[in-house]
Design a protein around this motif. Structure first.
Motif, short mmCIF file in Angstrom:
data_model
loop_
_atom_site.label_atom_id
_atom_site.label_comp_id
_atom_site.label_asym_id
_atom_site.label_seq_id
_atom_site.Cartn_x
_atom_site.Cartn_y
_atom_site.Cartn_z
N PHE A 53 1.71 -5.39 2.38
CA PHE A 53 2.73 -5.77 1.40
C PHE A 53 2.48 -5.13 0.02
O PHE A 53 2.80 -5.71 -1.00
CB PHE A 53 2.83 -7.30 1.27
N ILE A 54 1.91 -3.94 0.04
CA ILE A 54 1.85 -3.13 -1.17
C ILE A 54 3.16 -2.36 -1.27
O ILE A 54 3.59 -1.73 -0.30
CB ILE A 54 0.66 -2.15 -1.15
N VAL A 55 3.83 -2.41 -2.42
CA VAL A 55 5.17 -1.85 -2.55
C VAL A 55 5.15 -0.33 -2.47
O VAL A 55 4.37 0.34 -3.16
CB VAL A 55 5.81 -2.30 -3.88
N PHE A 56 6.03 0.19 -1.62
CA PHE A 56 6.22 1.63 -1.52
C PHE A 56 7.45 2.07 -2.29
O PHE A 56 7.47 3.09 -2.97
CB PHE A 56 6.34 2.04 -0.04
N ASN A 57 8.50 1.24 -2.20
CA ASN A 57 9.74 1.57 -2.91
C ASN A 57 10.57 0.29 -3.07
O ASN A 57 10.43 -0.66 -2.31
CB ASN A 57 10.55 2.63 -2.16
#
Length: 408
Positions: A52-56
């Motif tokens: 759940f690390i933001v990519f976009n």
């Protein structure tokens, strides 16, 4: 376009610097179009990796989830998405989904606005699939405030319409006892006046008592109408629990079975296997089912005009079925009794409407009211001489709903 880039990437070593520059310009233009499309739609999207690390993320997500950083600054390998979301309840929900290792989940939230109002958001988490493998998660958020407000408005209008009908029925019911009270009080007044004119000789004791008895009777009748009115308009405060509806229905039917057996009624239960749990109030749901069963028993042992039927008058059946259709639990109760006319069936949920010689006409009104409190719906179909079918549809809680799993 992706296939074209794949073909070009295989030949990139053979491209001139001018062709490579054109390739990057094309790639940049395509990326800008995709970003513009994502930022133009109303649905919020956040693309994350497995942790759940933001990519976009698009602009709608930044706005609706109250991001603490701009979307252009979100790509940090150290900050999970829940630490970037300003709406704590939503952030806690996403974090719990990660900790439980879940996916394909959906939940609705109410969020306070800066103007002091409330907006309703539906948050959905689905897997991000690349090359037939789960490679992350997509968080989508839809603003359903307009729909919810319309639903609230419709419910208020329905309640107002019900209250108007109820008030009209109460006014009609009150007229008769008021008229009787007025007449008998006038008769008492005339008797007393006559007695005073005749040297205070009162009329016979029984004569006066009869008038007073009628007055008391009508006062009690008025009190009963008022109590029924309060019963009909009093708000219902359900205490919801996640309960197995089939277990409850089986218990209610076991309670009614001795009476049905004594009256020659054959009970046929057709309950689905492994039903979903529903948000129900046991006492209120019991009131619904027992009321419908009692109406069915009456229809099975009496003709349309209320005349008792002989016990040998054919097979008497009460059929109960449960099933799931779409996102609803369907509970059906049918009988092959005397049935109702179309006009009667159209009015059975109205307050004080009844075809029985006894009863206040509020039983099915309360059934309707309880089902609406459960966010459900109830329908009736009936044919004279053939029977009646009640169909109740109750929503399945979102946490019980199963989204389609991805199949490679």
């Amino acid at each position: 376009m992706i296939d074209w880039f794949k073909r070009v990437s295989g030949k990139i070593s053979k491209l001139s610097s001018e062709q490579i520059e054109q390739l990057f310009d094309t790639l940049l233009e395509e990326t800008e179009i995709i970003d513009a499309a994502l930022n133009s739609i109303k649905t919020a999207f956040v693309v994350c990796d497995k942790d759940f690390i933001v990519f976009n993320a698009n602009k709608a997500a930044e706005r609706m989830l109250s991001f603490t950083q701009r979307s252009s600054e979100l790509r940090s390998p150290e900050i999970p998405v829940w630490d970037l979301i300003g709406e704590k309840e939503i952030a806690d929900f996403i974090k719990s989904i990660y900790e439980k290792g879940q996916s394909n989940v959906c939940r609705e939230f109410s969020v306070a606005t800066t103007s002091g109002g409330v907006k309703f958001l539906v948050v959905t988490i689905t897997p991000l699939v690349r090359k037939n493998n789960i490679d992350g998660n997509i968080i989508s958020v839809d603003d359903v405030t307009v729909n919810r407000r319309q639903e609230i408005l419709i419910r208020r209008m329905e309640k107002l319409e019900d209250f108007t009908t109820l008030a009209a029925n109460v006014a009609h019911e009150i007229k008769n006892p008021l008229a009787a009270l007025s007449i008998h009080i006038q008769l008492l007044q005339r008797s007393i006046k006559k007695a005073r004119n005749e040297e205070n000789i009162l009329p016979p004791e029984k004569f006066v008592e009869d008038y007073i008895s009628v007055v008391n009777s009508e006062v009690e009748r008025l009190a009963g109408i008022v109590n029924d009115f309060l019963f009909a308009v009093r708000p219902i405060n359900p205490e919801f629990q996640l309960l197995n509806p089939n277990t409850l229905i089986q218990q209610y039917m076991d309670f009614c079975l001795p009476e049905m057996t004594a009256k020659g009624i054959d009970l046929q239960l057709d309950l689905m296997v492994d039903p979903p749990n529903l948000l129900l109030d046991d006492n209120l749901f019991r009131q619904v089912v027992l009321n419908l069963v009692q109406n069915a028993i009456t229809a099975l042992v009496s003709a349309e005009d209320g005349t008792p039927l002989p016990s040998t008058d054919g097979e008497r059946l009460l059929w109960v079925n449960t099933q799931v259709k779409s996102d609803s639990f369907i509970f059906t109760l049918a009988d092959n009794g005397c049935g109702m006319s179309e006009e009667t069936a159209a009015r059975i949920f109205e307050p004080f409407f009844t075809t029985k010689s006894t009863g206040n006409g509020l039983g099915l009104t309360m059934v309707y009211k309880i089902i609406k409190e459960f966010s459900g719906d109830i329908q009736v179909k009936s044919l004279v001489g053939e029977g009646t079918v009640f169909t109740i549809s109750l929503p399945i809680p979102q946490l019980e709903q199963r989204l389609l799993e991805y199949k490679s």
